[in-house]
Write a protein that holds these residues in place. Structure first.
Motif, PDB file in Angstrom:
ATOM      1  N   GLU A 106      -4.647-103.133  33.803  1.00 26.95           N
ATOM      2  CA  GLU A 106      -5.461-102.156  33.074  1.00 26.95           C
ATOM      3  C   GLU A 106      -6.575-101.620  33.962  1.00 26.95           C
ATOM      4  OE1 GLU A 106      -6.830-103.505  29.304  1.00 26.95           O
ATOM      5  OE2 GLU A 106      -4.802-103.836  28.504  1.00 26.95           O
ATOM      6  N   GLY A 107      -7.095-102.458  34.847  1.00 29.73           N
ATOM      7  CA  GLY A 107      -8.150-102.011  35.756  1.00 29.73           C
ATOM      8  C   GLY A 107      -7.674-100.909  36.685  1.00 29.73           C
ATOM      9  N   VAL A 108      -6.459-101.059  37.209  1.00 27.57           N
ATOM     10  CA  VAL A 108      -5.898-100.017  38.062  1.00 27.57           C
ATOM     11  C   VAL A 108      -5.589 -98.772  37.234  1.00 27.57           C
ATOM     12  CG1 VAL A 108      -3.944 -99.396  39.549  1.00 27.57           C
ATOM     13  CG2 VAL A 108      -4.961-101.676  39.717  1.00 27.57           C
ATOM     14  N   ALA A 109      -4.987 -98.956  36.062  1.00 29.17           N
ATOM     15  CA  ALA A 109      -4.617 -97.825  35.221  1.00 29.17           C
ATOM     16  C   ALA A 109      -5.840 -96.997  34.812  1.00 29.17           C
ATOM     17  CB  ALA A 109      -3.870 -98.309  33.988  1.00 29.17           C
ATOM     18  N   ALA A 110      -6.989 -97.649  34.658  1.00 30.33           N
ATOM     19  CA  ALA A 110      -8.207 -96.947  34.241  1.00 30.33           C
ATOM     20  C   ALA A 110      -8.666 -95.924  35.267  1.00 30.33           C
ATOM     21  CB  ALA A 110      -9.325 -97.953  33.974  1.00 30.33           C
ATOM     22  N   GLU A 111      -8.181 -96.030  36.497  1.00 32.38           N
ATOM     23  CA  GLU A 111      -8.531 -95.037  37.521  1.00 32.38           C
ATOM     24  C   GLU A 111      -7.736 -93.740  37.340  1.00 32.38           C
ATOM     25  OE1 GLU A 111      -8.210 -96.762  41.415  1.00 32.38           O
ATOM     26  OE2 GLU A 111      -9.063 -98.674  40.755  1.00 32.38           O
ATOM     27  N   TYR A 112      -6.720 -93.769  36.467  1.00 33.88           N
ATOM     28  CA  TYR A 112      -5.852 -92.610  36.297  1.00 33.88           C
ATOM     29  C   TYR A 112      -5.965 -92.001  34.907  1.00 33.88           C
ATOM     30  CZ  TYR A 112      -3.704 -94.431  40.548  1.00 33.88           C
ATOM     31  OH  TYR A 112      -3.491 -94.879  41.823  1.00 33.88           O
ATOM     32  N   GLY A 113      -6.422 -92.754  33.938  1.00 30.98           N
ATOM     33  CA  GLY A 113      -6.528 -92.243  32.581  1.00 30.98           C
ATOM     34  C   GLY A 113      -7.312 -93.211  31.717  1.00 30.98           C
ATOM     35  N   GLU A 114      -7.413 -92.879  30.440  1.00 32.71           N
ATOM     36  CA  GLU A 114      -8.110 -93.746  29.488  1.00 32.71           C
ATOM     37  C   GLU A 114      -7.109 -94.757  28.925  1.00 32.71           C
ATOM     38  OE1 GLU A 114     -10.060 -93.568  25.011  1.00 32.71           O
ATOM     39  OE2 GLU A 114      -9.643 -91.685  26.088  1.00 32.71           O
ATOM     40  N   VAL A 115      -7.345 -96.043  29.174  1.00 30.26           N
ATOM     41  CA  VAL A 115      -6.419 -97.079  28.724  1.00 30.26           C
ATOM     42  C   VAL A 115      -6.685 -97.389  27.258  1.00 30.26           C
ATOM     43  CG1 VAL A 115      -5.622 -99.448  29.079  1.00 30.26           C
ATOM     44  CG2 VAL A 115      -6.272 -98.032  31.040  1.00 30.26           C
ATOM     45  N   VAL A 116      -5.614 -97.368  26.461  1.00 29.53           N
ATOM     46  CA  VAL A 116      -5.731 -97.669  25.032  1.00 29.53           C
ATOM     47  C   VAL A 116      -4.889 -98.896  24.713  1.00 29.53           C
ATOM     48  CG1 VAL A 116      -6.194 -95.271  24.406  1.00 29.53           C
ATOM     49  CG2 VAL A 116      -3.836 -96.096  24.437  1.00 29.53           C
TER      50      VAL A 116
ATOM     51  N   VAL B 292       6.434 -93.567  21.882  1.00 26.96           N
ATOM     52  CA  VAL B 292       5.555 -92.754  22.720  1.00 26.96           C
ATOM     53  C   VAL B 292       6.323 -92.398  23.991  1.00 26.96           C
ATOM     54  CG1 VAL B 292       4.553 -94.821  23.800  1.00 26.96           C
ATOM     55  CG2 VAL B 292       3.288 -92.677  23.868  1.00 26.96           C
ATOM     56  N   PRO B 293       6.119 -91.203  24.557  1.00 28.81           N
ATOM     57  CA  PRO B 293       6.749 -90.903  25.850  1.00 28.81           C
ATOM     58  C   PRO B 293       6.383 -91.989  26.867  1.00 28.81           C
ATOM     59  CG  PRO B 293       5.756 -88.922  24.920  1.00 28.81           C
ATOM     60  CD  PRO B 293       5.313 -90.073  24.055  1.00 28.81           C
ATOM     61  N   THR B 294       7.391 -92.555  27.490  1.00 27.36           N
ATOM     62  CA  THR B 294       7.164 -93.726  28.339  1.00 27.36           C
ATOM     63  C   THR B 294       7.790 -93.550  29.706  1.00 27.36           C
ATOM     64  OG1 THR B 294       7.155 -95.165  26.396  1.00 27.36           O
ATOM     65  CG2 THR B 294       7.487 -96.227  28.534  1.00 27.36           C
ATOM     66  N   LEU B 295       6.960 -93.782  30.723  1.00 31.15           N
ATOM     67  CA  LEU B 295       7.482 -93.886  32.081  1.00 31.15           C
ATOM     68  C   LEU B 295       7.799 -95.352  32.339  1.00 31.15           C
ATOM     69  CD1 LEU B 295       6.571 -92.274  35.363  1.00 31.15           C
ATOM     70  CD2 LEU B 295       6.353 -94.751  35.256  1.00 31.15           C
ATOM     71  N   VAL B 296       9.053 -95.617  32.648  1.00 35.99           N
ATOM     72  CA  VAL B 296       9.501 -96.981  32.932  1.00 35.99           C
ATOM     73  C   VAL B 296       9.734 -97.115  34.430  1.00 35.99           C
ATOM     74  CG1 VAL B 296      11.265 -98.736  32.500  1.00 35.99           C
ATOM     75  CG2 VAL B 296      10.598 -97.152  30.668  1.00 35.99           C
TER      76      VAL B 296
ATOM     77  N   PRO C 177      -4.810 -88.635  30.902  1.00 35.04           N
ATOM     78  CA  PRO C 177      -4.253 -88.909  29.576  1.00 35.04           C
ATOM     79  C   PRO C 177      -4.667 -90.276  29.065  1.00 35.04           C
ATOM     80  CG  PRO C 177      -2.597 -89.266  31.260  1.00 35.04           C
ATOM     81  CD  PRO C 177      -3.785 -88.689  31.958  1.00 35.04           C
ATOM     82  N   ARG C 178      -4.470 -90.464  27.782  1.00 40.37           N
ATOM     83  CA  ARG C 178      -4.635 -91.797  27.196  1.00 40.37           C
ATOM     84  C   ARG C 178      -3.378 -92.602  27.534  1.00 40.37           C
ATOM     85  NH1 ARG C 178      -5.757 -89.602  21.302  1.00 40.37           N
ATOM     86  NH2 ARG C 178      -4.143 -88.214  22.131  1.00 40.37           N
ATOM     87  N   LEU C 179      -3.569 -93.755  28.193  1.00 37.89           N
ATOM     88  CA  LEU C 179      -2.462 -94.556  28.720  1.00 37.89           C
ATOM     89  C   LEU C 179      -2.352 -95.896  28.012  1.00 37.89           C
ATOM     90  CD1 LEU C 179      -3.019 -94.047  32.570  1.00 37.89           C
ATOM     91  CD2 LEU C 179      -1.296 -92.929  31.143  1.00 37.89           C
ATOM     92  N   TYR C 180      -1.156 -96.224  27.597  1.00 37.66           N
ATOM     93  CA  TYR C 180      -0.843 -97.574  27.145  1.00 37.66           C
ATOM     94  C   TYR C 180       0.007 -98.202  28.232  1.00 37.66           C
ATOM     95  CZ  TYR C 180       1.308-101.425  24.633  1.00 37.66           C
ATOM     96  OH  TYR C 180       1.754-102.669  24.267  1.00 37.66           O
ATOM     97  N   VAL C 181      -0.373 -99.383  28.704  1.00 36.78           N
ATOM     98  CA  VAL C 181       0.343 -99.977  29.842  1.00 36.78           C
ATOM     99  C   VAL C 181       0.827-101.382  29.505  1.00 36.78           C
ATOM    100  CG1 VAL C 181      -0.873 -98.596  31.568  1.00 36.78           C
ATOM    101  CG2 VAL C 181      -1.801-100.830  30.918  1.00 36.78           C
ATOM    102  N   GLN C 182       1.996-101.700  30.031  1.00 42.73           N
ATOM    103  CA  GLN C 182       2.540-103.062  30.006  1.00 42.73           C
ATOM    104  C   GLN C 182       3.063-103.379  31.402  1.00 42.73           C
ATOM    105  OE1 GLN C 182       5.552-104.062  27.135  1.00 42.73           O
ATOM    106  NE2 GLN C 182       4.358-103.328  25.388  1.00 42.73           N
ATOM    107  N   GLY C 183       2.702-104.550  31.899  1.00 42.85           N
ATOM    108  CA  GLY C 183       3.121-104.926  33.242  1.00 42.85           C
ATOM    109  C   GLY C 183       2.352-104.218  34.326  1.00 42.85           C
TER     110      GLY C 183
END
Length: 584
Positions: free
Chosen positions: A437-447, A497-501, A428-434
């Motif tokens: 982004e480098g790690v998140a890019a292994e799981y989805g497209e960081v926006v 946006v649906p958010t996993l906290v 999925p397209r991922l927006y991340v805080q905390g």
């Protein structure tokens, strides 16, 4: 050349102890009664005085006869081993050649507090003890403690200034991340496993001695404040749960723990004397020695006798209830109470003067020195005081230990709520805080914009009130609720946006609004971004259950009793809550 009996490994330990004790001057005996901090110089060299060091390493060992040190700060495995060998070489050159016992605060997790624990660094990274409690597996805790033992031995640490088995009964208290949570039964079961992992079936040359803390249980702090500081010195039991807090310590003693650290707290409203536990004869002799039968080493928490400087700021001695006494009078009272050793202090001349003035009998000093020397002999330090720097590099952070720690991080993650989000599939397209982004890019497209995201992943920490002092700032205390402006921003994201906290729970956060509006809510107790995302995407299974309840409001927290576990009204999530998470 004649070998003194204490140097003969074939003689019984008790005989060696008595022989060495008979050869010691009063000054050399006095030095054993202090377990102070020591720093490491650049590249594993011996530290000179400066900063928090009042004396350089040579003066402490060769001049003041100290042989017990708590290493402050971090370093690489090789340089730590080289430093340990230099310290031991210096001690070997003294008149009696008594080896040094090196200790450390926890070094295997994510908390960085110079008064409590250090980031893992080169050591394998595991969840905090709260996370081990969330898993609740004694076999895992024993494996963890055995890993700690093996990594500590490699660099020369022979005493662990842990486990911390206070009960997390006051939600605001700042030291909860180092505990096994609010359940006395769980803490008792896990401390048995922890002591076995560190010490083995019995204390010996392959052991790391466990200094269990903080007797008789430090969780029942008035208003959740910490007794490192004068405004937090009162320990209270309005719910009548004093015996409940003892249960983990009874288990630790039954498991054979070698040492015990009393807390700073001053009991108020009990039948104990209203003085800090390190000075408290009712607690150390009456309860710990006589009733519970503990015959190991009692070492006070750090800094009970003298005023000091911490992180460049003055800090008064934590002599709660005996502030009016002189340093010598405080030391005498602690010895009378049953203390064997003074943590964080380095004033053996005070003990010498107490004996020479007749205030303390030398036989009383001998009783404590016997315990301290005996442990050195049992640990095999007289025969094997040095470590191998090559082996230290191979052992500390070894692939096996790192993999165990990473697996435990994932298991400890606790799913509090899931509205059909887990496990996330595809890329999925991922927006991340905390989150990196480098790690998140292994799981989805960081926006960069939440409006473009299919899912947001937000990592938060438990709120706290910033305290003014440099040292105080490391102790996260006060309100557990998110400040209004911060909460508004969090909820704006959750509505967009649906958010996993994922909330790092070093204390029980107050988060009813977040729990209601998050697409999924996780708790972590020390976990990497990769661990959180592996669980999010179903590559690993979360097994955690809350080791304490999560209160609904600060009003509910204030209405609770500090010594009673899980007593807030209508918690958002109760003790033991956890949904688990399906894997892909």
């Amino acid at each position: 050349m004649t070998t003194h009996p204490y140097r003969d490994p074939d003689r019984p330990v008790d005989e060696r102890v008595e022989d060495l004790l008979s050869r010691m001057t009063l000054e050399e005996k006095a030095g054993q009664l202090f377990h102070t901090m020591l720093a490491m110089g650049p590249g594993g060299t011996l530290a000179e005085k400066g900063g928090f060091l009042r004396y350089d390493t040579t003066e402490l060992i060769a001049g003041r006869h100290l042989t017990h040190f708590n290493l402050i700060g971090q370093g690489g495995a090789r340089e730590m081993a080289q430093w340990a060998n230099r310290v031991q070489e210096l001690a070997a050159g003294t008149r009696l050649g008594i080896p040094v016992t090196l200790s450390t605060d926890p070094r295997h997790a994510f908390t960085d507090n110079p008064g409590a624990s250090f980031l893992a660094g080169d050591f394998s990274a595991w969840p905090e003890p709260l996370g081990l409690a969330a898993i609740g597996d004694p076999a895992l805790v024993e494996r963890f403690a055995d890993t700690v033992r093996r990594e500590y031995l490699a660099v020369g640490f022979r005493v662990a200034l842990h486990p911390q088995i206070d009960l997390a009964t006051e939600p605001r208290w700042s030291r909860q991340s180092g505990t096994f949570g609010s359940s006395a039964e769980v803490a008792a079961e896990l401390v048995r496993a922890y002591v076995r992992g560190l010490q083995g079936p019995e204390l010996g040359p392959g052991s790391v001695a466990a200094m269990v803390k903080h007797f008789p249980g430090g969780g029942a702090q008035k208003d959740g404040e910490d007794p490192h500081f004068p405004y937090g010195k009162e320990q209270v039991y309005p719910g009548g749960m004093r015996e409940h807090h003892l249960a983990p310590f009874v288990a630790a003693i039954e498991a054979g723990c070698s040492q015990m650290m009393p807390y700073y707290g001053q009991p108020v409203g009990t039948d104990w004397e209203e003085v800090g536990f390190g000075f408290n004869k009712d607690v150390l002799t009456g309860l710990l020695r006589e009733r519970l039968g503990f015959d190991g080493i009692i070492c006070t928490d750090w800094g009970l006798l003298t005023d000091a400087e911490i992180l460049g700021e003055p800090a008064e001695a934590r002599a709660w209830g005996v502030e009016h006494l002189s340093v010598a009078e405080r030391a005498a009272k602690a010895l009378d109470a049953g203390t064997d050793q003074f943590g964080g202090e380095q004033c053996p001349e005070v003990i010498v003067e107490l004996v020479r003035s007749g205030r303390i009998a030398e036989e009383r000093i001998d009783a404590s020195v016997r315990r301290l020397l005996r442990e050195k002999f049992v640990l095999g330090l007289f025969e094997n005081r040095y470590v191998d720097p090559d082996r230290a590099e191979e052992t500390v952070g070894a692939a096996e230990f790192t993999a165990l720690g990473e697996a435990a991080q994932r298991r400890s993650l606790t799913v509090l709520a899931d509205r059909g989000v887990l496990p996330v599939t595809g890329r999925p397209r991922l927006y991340v805080q905390g989150v990196s982004e480098g790690v998140a890019a292994e799981y989805g497209e960081v926006v960069a914009d939440p409006a473009e995201a299919d899912l947001a992943v937000l990592r938060l920490r438990t709120p706290y009130e910033q305290r003014p002092g440099a040292f105080e700032s490391f102790f996260h205390a006060g309100s557990l609720a998110f400040p209004a402006e911060e909460l508004k921003e969090i909820l704006r994201l959750l509505d967009a946006v649906p958010t996993l906290v994922c909330v790092n729970l070093e204390r029980p956060a107050v988060l009813p609004e977040i729990a209601e509006r998050a697409a999924a809510l996780l708790a972590d107790f020390g976990a990497s971004d990769a661990a959180v995302l592996d669980v999010t995407f179903g590559r690993a299974k979360a097994e955690g259950r809350l080791p304490f309840e999560l209160p609904r409001s600060m009003e509910a927290v204030a209405a609770g009793l500090p010594d009673v576990p899980n007593d807030t009204e209508d918690p958002v999530f109760p003790y033991g809550h956890g949904l688990g998470a399906p894997t892909a």
